[in-house]
Design a protein around this motif. Structure first.
Motif, PDB file in Angstrom:
ATOM      1  N   ALA A 105      15.504  77.198  17.830  1.00 35.90           N
ATOM      2  CA  ALA A 105      15.734  78.567  18.281  1.00 35.90           C
ATOM      3  C   ALA A 105      15.064  78.802  19.633  1.00 35.90           C
ATOM      4  O   ALA A 105      14.113  78.087  19.994  1.00 35.90           O
ATOM      5  CB  ALA A 105      15.188  79.552  17.238  1.00 35.90           C
ATOM      6  N   PRO A 106      15.545  79.773  20.420  1.00 43.96           N
ATOM      7  CA  PRO A 106      14.994  79.990  21.760  1.00 43.96           C
ATOM      8  C   PRO A 106      13.511  80.295  21.752  1.00 43.96           C
ATOM      9  O   PRO A 106      12.996  80.946  20.835  1.00 43.96           O
ATOM     10  CB  PRO A 106      15.803  81.200  22.273  1.00 43.96           C
ATOM     11  N   LEU A 136       7.491  71.106  33.610  1.00 45.06           N
ATOM     12  CA  LEU A 136       7.917  71.736  32.362  1.00 45.06           C
ATOM     13  C   LEU A 136       9.364  71.340  32.080  1.00 45.06           C
ATOM     14  O   LEU A 136      10.215  71.404  32.963  1.00 45.06           O
ATOM     15  CB  LEU A 136       7.801  73.261  32.445  1.00 45.06           C
ATOM     16  N   VAL A 137       9.623  70.946  30.853  1.00 41.09           N
ATOM     17  CA  VAL A 137      10.932  70.435  30.453  1.00 41.09           C
ATOM     18  C   VAL A 137      11.702  71.525  29.709  1.00 41.09           C
ATOM     19  O   VAL A 137      11.196  72.075  28.723  1.00 41.09           O
ATOM     20  CB  VAL A 137      10.779  69.208  29.533  1.00 41.09           C
ATOM     21  N   PRO A 138      12.905  71.872  30.151  1.00 42.08           N
ATOM     22  CA  PRO A 138      13.701  72.872  29.427  1.00 42.08           C
ATOM     23  C   PRO A 138      14.148  72.339  28.075  1.00 42.08           C
ATOM     24  O   PRO A 138      14.192  71.133  27.848  1.00 42.08           O
ATOM     25  CB  PRO A 138      14.898  73.106  30.360  1.00 42.08           C
ATOM     26  N   SER A 139      14.499  73.251  27.184  1.00 44.73           N
ATOM     27  CA  SER A 139      14.905  72.867  25.831  1.00 44.73           C
ATOM     28  C   SER A 139      16.367  72.444  25.796  1.00 44.73           C
ATOM     29  O   SER A 139      17.161  72.770  26.684  1.00 44.73           O
ATOM     30  CB  SER A 139      14.694  74.039  24.870  1.00 44.73           C
ATOM     31  N   MET A 144      22.324  73.487  26.674  1.00 48.45           N
ATOM     32  CA  MET A 144      23.611  73.400  25.976  1.00 48.45           C
ATOM     33  C   MET A 144      24.035  74.750  25.395  1.00 48.45           C
ATOM     34  O   MET A 144      24.697  74.806  24.361  1.00 48.45           O
ATOM     35  CB  MET A 144      23.508  72.353  24.860  1.00 48.45           C
ATOM     36  N   GLN A 145      23.685  75.842  26.058  1.00 49.58           N
ATOM     37  CA  GLN A 145      23.990  77.171  25.517  1.00 49.58           C
ATOM     38  C   GLN A 145      25.470  77.375  25.268  1.00 49.58           C
ATOM     39  O   GLN A 145      25.864  78.111  24.354  1.00 49.58           O
ATOM     40  CB  GLN A 145      23.462  78.249  26.470  1.00 49.58           C
ATOM     41  N   GLN A 146      26.301  76.742  26.081  1.00 51.43           N
ATOM     42  CA  GLN A 146      27.744  76.923  25.924  1.00 51.43           C
ATOM     43  C   GLN A 146      28.244  76.370  24.596  1.00 51.43           C
ATOM     44  O   GLN A 146      29.358  76.695  24.153  1.00 51.43           O
ATOM     45  CB  GLN A 146      28.509  76.250  27.081  1.00 51.43           C
ATOM     46  N   THR A 193      20.195  65.586  16.771  1.00 53.83           N
ATOM     47  CA  THR A 193      19.451  65.999  15.580  1.00 53.83           C
ATOM     48  C   THR A 193      17.959  66.146  15.846  1.00 53.83           C
ATOM     49  O   THR A 193      17.174  66.252  14.908  1.00 53.83           O
ATOM     50  CB  THR A 193      19.642  64.968  14.454  1.00 53.83           C
ATOM     51  N   ASP A 194      17.573  66.167  17.117  1.00 53.05           N
ATOM     52  CA  ASP A 194      16.152  66.206  17.458  1.00 53.05           C
ATOM     53  C   ASP A 194      15.948  67.062  18.696  1.00 53.05           C
ATOM     54  O   ASP A 194      16.856  67.221  19.510  1.00 53.05           O
ATOM     55  CB  ASP A 194      15.636  64.785  17.704  1.00 53.05           C
ATOM     56  N   HIS A 195      14.727  67.601  18.856  1.00 53.84           N
ATOM     57  CA  HIS A 195      14.445  68.431  20.026  1.00 53.84           C
ATOM     58  C   HIS A 195      14.059  67.598  21.244  1.00 53.84           C
ATOM     59  O   HIS A 195      14.041  68.110  22.363  1.00 53.84           O
ATOM     60  CB  HIS A 195      13.318  69.416  19.713  1.00 53.84           C
ATOM     61  N   HIS A 196      13.723  66.322  21.052  1.00 53.53           N
ATOM     62  CA  HIS A 196      13.310  65.487  22.170  1.00 53.53           C
ATOM     63  C   HIS A 196      14.491  65.103  23.068  1.00 53.53           C
ATOM     64  O   HIS A 196      15.627  65.058  22.632  1.00 53.53           O
ATOM     65  CB  HIS A 196      12.667  64.203  21.654  1.00 53.53           C
ATOM     66  N   TRP A 197      14.139  64.776  24.309  1.00 51.94           N
ATOM     67  CA  TRP A 197      15.153  64.234  25.189  1.00 51.94           C
ATOM     68  C   TRP A 197      15.423  62.772  24.856  1.00 51.94           C
ATOM     69  O   TRP A 197      14.620  62.091  24.221  1.00 51.94           O
ATOM     70  CB  TRP A 197      14.788  64.388  26.653  1.00 51.94           C
TER      71      TRP A 197
END
Length: 373
Positions: A105-106, A136-139, A144-146, A193-197
Motif C-alpha cells: 500500500a502507498p 531514495l528508491v521509489p516503491s 506501476m500505478q497504471q 510478488t515482492d517489494h524489492h527491486w
C-alpha cells in the motif's frame, strides 16, 4: 416437526464442527514457522498470576490459537480471496494489480519522521567533514500505478522523496532515480510478488550512482543473466492470496572474483551469491546471504580501485553486488543490526565514498537513524 428436526440437525452439525476443530487443535503438531507467511508463529504462553492478572496471558493465548488454527492457510487464503470477490482493492495492506502483480500500500507522508531522519543524515555528513551521497528508491506501486485500477489513495513517492531531498544539507548529495526508472521497462524493475527491486532495477540504480560520480558503470551486456524459478516474495506472503504463481529471480553475474565476509558469521566466502539460501523460504537472501550488521566485499581484480561505505536497508543486498564490481572494497552497514559508531569505522578505513541508500518506505518507518553517528 420437520423444521425442528432440521434445526436440531444443523445445531448438531455446528457443535460437531466445533468439537472436531477443538480436537484437531490439540492433536495436530504445532509449527514454529509459517512457510507461506514467512514469519514465526506465536508460541504457547506461560501461565502465571502476573500474566493472568495483567491480561497479557489472554492476549498471547488468543494470538496462539489464531496462529495454530487447524487448516489455517486455507482459511486465511479464503478470507483474502473473499475480500477480492467483494471488490475490495486491497487485502492485508497489499494492492492487487490488473496484471496480477502485488504491491505494498502507498507510503503516507510523515513530516516529523522525514525531518528527524534528515537531521541525523546531515549531522552525520558534518561529523565526517565530507560529502555523503543519499539515494531514495521509489516503491513498485508508485512506478506501476497504471496497473492498479480505481486507486483511491494515490502513491506520493515523488513528493515524499522531494520533501526529504529538500532538507538535505550542503554536504549531502541526492541521487534522483525517478527519471531513469520512468524511462525504463517498468515491468522489469520490481518483482511481481515482492517489494524489492529486481537485478534490473538494482543495476539501473547502480548506473545512476556511478553517473553522479562521473564514473562509468558496467553495461547490461557485461553481465551473464540466469533465472532461478520458484520465487515468492514478502508481498505474496502478506497478501495470503495463495493461488498466485511463483516467478523467476533474475541473477546478474559479472564473472568477477570476490571475497565476502560478515561481522556476525565466521569465515570468508568466494562468491556474492549463496545458493544454499535457495533451499530456505526467503530466497532473496541468495544475494549476499541476506541481512547482516556489516558485510565486507573485496574485489580480487588487481586493477580494482577505491572503497565505498554503504549505509543501507535490504535493497542493497542486490545493489551491493553491482557496486562491488566498481570498487576494490565495499562495506555495507545495516543500522538495524550494527550499533557501533560508523564515523569511527570511516576514520579507520578512510572510504573514498559514502552512500546512504534506502527505499522510501523504509526511510519513513525505520527508527534506527539515531544510530547514525
Amino acid at each position: 416437526m420437520r423444521e425442528k428436526l432440521k434445526d436440531r440437525a444443523l445445531c448438531l452439525l455446528f457443535l460437531l464442527g466445533l468439537f472436531a476443530m477443538a480436537l484437531l487443535f490439540w492433536l495436530l503438531p504445532k509449527e514454529d514457522f509459517s512457510e507461506k507467511e514467512k514469519r514465526y508463529l506465536e508460541q504457547s504462553p506461560e501461565l502465571s498470576w502476573e500474566s493472568l492478572s495483567s491480561g497479557d496471558y489472554g492476549k498471547k493465548a488468543e494470538k496462539y490459537m489464531a496462529d495454530h488454527l487447524p487448516f489455517r492457510d486455507f482459511f486465511v487464503g479464503l478470507a483474502a480471496n473473499a475480500d477480492r470477490l467483494m471488490g475490495l482493492q486491497v487485502t492485508k495492506d497489499i494492492y492487487v494489480g490488473e496484471s496480477g502483480r502485488l504491491y505494498e500500500a502507498p507510503c503516507r507522508e510523515d513530516e516529523a519522521a522525514t525531518g528527524e531522519h534528515m537531521e541525523y543524515i546531515n549531522a552525520f555528513a558534518q561529523k565526517l567533514g565530507r560529502d555523503v551521497d543519499f539515494m531514495l528508491v521509489p516503491s513498485a506501486g508508485y512506478m506501476m500505478q497504471q496497473d492498479i485500477k480505481g486507486l483511491k489513495n494515490p502513491y506520493m513517492d515523488d513528493e515524499l522523496i522531494a520533501a526529504a531531498y529538500a532538507l538535505a544539507g550542503e554536504n549531502v548529495g541526492c541521487i534522483d532515480l525517478l527519471e531513469a526508472f520512468a524511462a525504463a521497462d517498468r515491468g522489469r524493475l520490481y518483482y511481481r510478488t515482492d517489494h524489492h527491486w529486481t537485478g534490473y532495477g538494482a543495476w539501473l540504480a547502480y548506473r545512476e550512482y556511478m553517473a553522479s560520480l562521473g564514473r562509468e558503470s558496467r553495461a547490461e551486456a557485461d553481465y551473464s543473466l540466469s533465472y532461478i524459478p520458484g520465487f515468492y516474495g514478502t508481498t505474496y506472503s502478506r497478501s495470503c492470496l495463495w493461488q498466485y504463481p511463483p516467478e523467476d529471480m533474475e541473477v546478474w553475474d559479472d564473472g568477477g572474483s570476490y571475497r565476502v565476509s560478515f561481522s556476525d558469521r565466521e569465515g570468508e566466502f568466494d562468491s556474492l551469491f549463496f545458493p544454499e539460501r535457495l533451499e530456505e523460504t526467503d530466497k532473496y537472501s541468495y544475494w549476499l546471504d541476506g541481512n547482516h550488521p556489516l558485510v565486507r566485499i573485496q574485489n580480487l581484480d588487481p586493477e580494482a580501485e577505491g572503497s565505498l561505505l554503504v549505509i543501507r536497508d535490504s535493497y542493497s543486498n542486490c545493489l551491493g553486488c553491482f557496486l562491488a564490481g566498481s570498487y576494490k572494497t565495499v562495506v555495507l552497514a545495516d543500522l538495524r543490526y550494527y550499533k557501533e559508531p560508523l564515523s569511527e569505522l570511516y576514520r579507520q578505513e578512510g572510504f573514498d565514498q559514502v552512500l546512504i541508500a534506502y527505499s522510501i518506505g523504509n526511510f519513513l518507518t525505520d527508527n534506527n537513524f539515531v544510530w547514525l553517528e
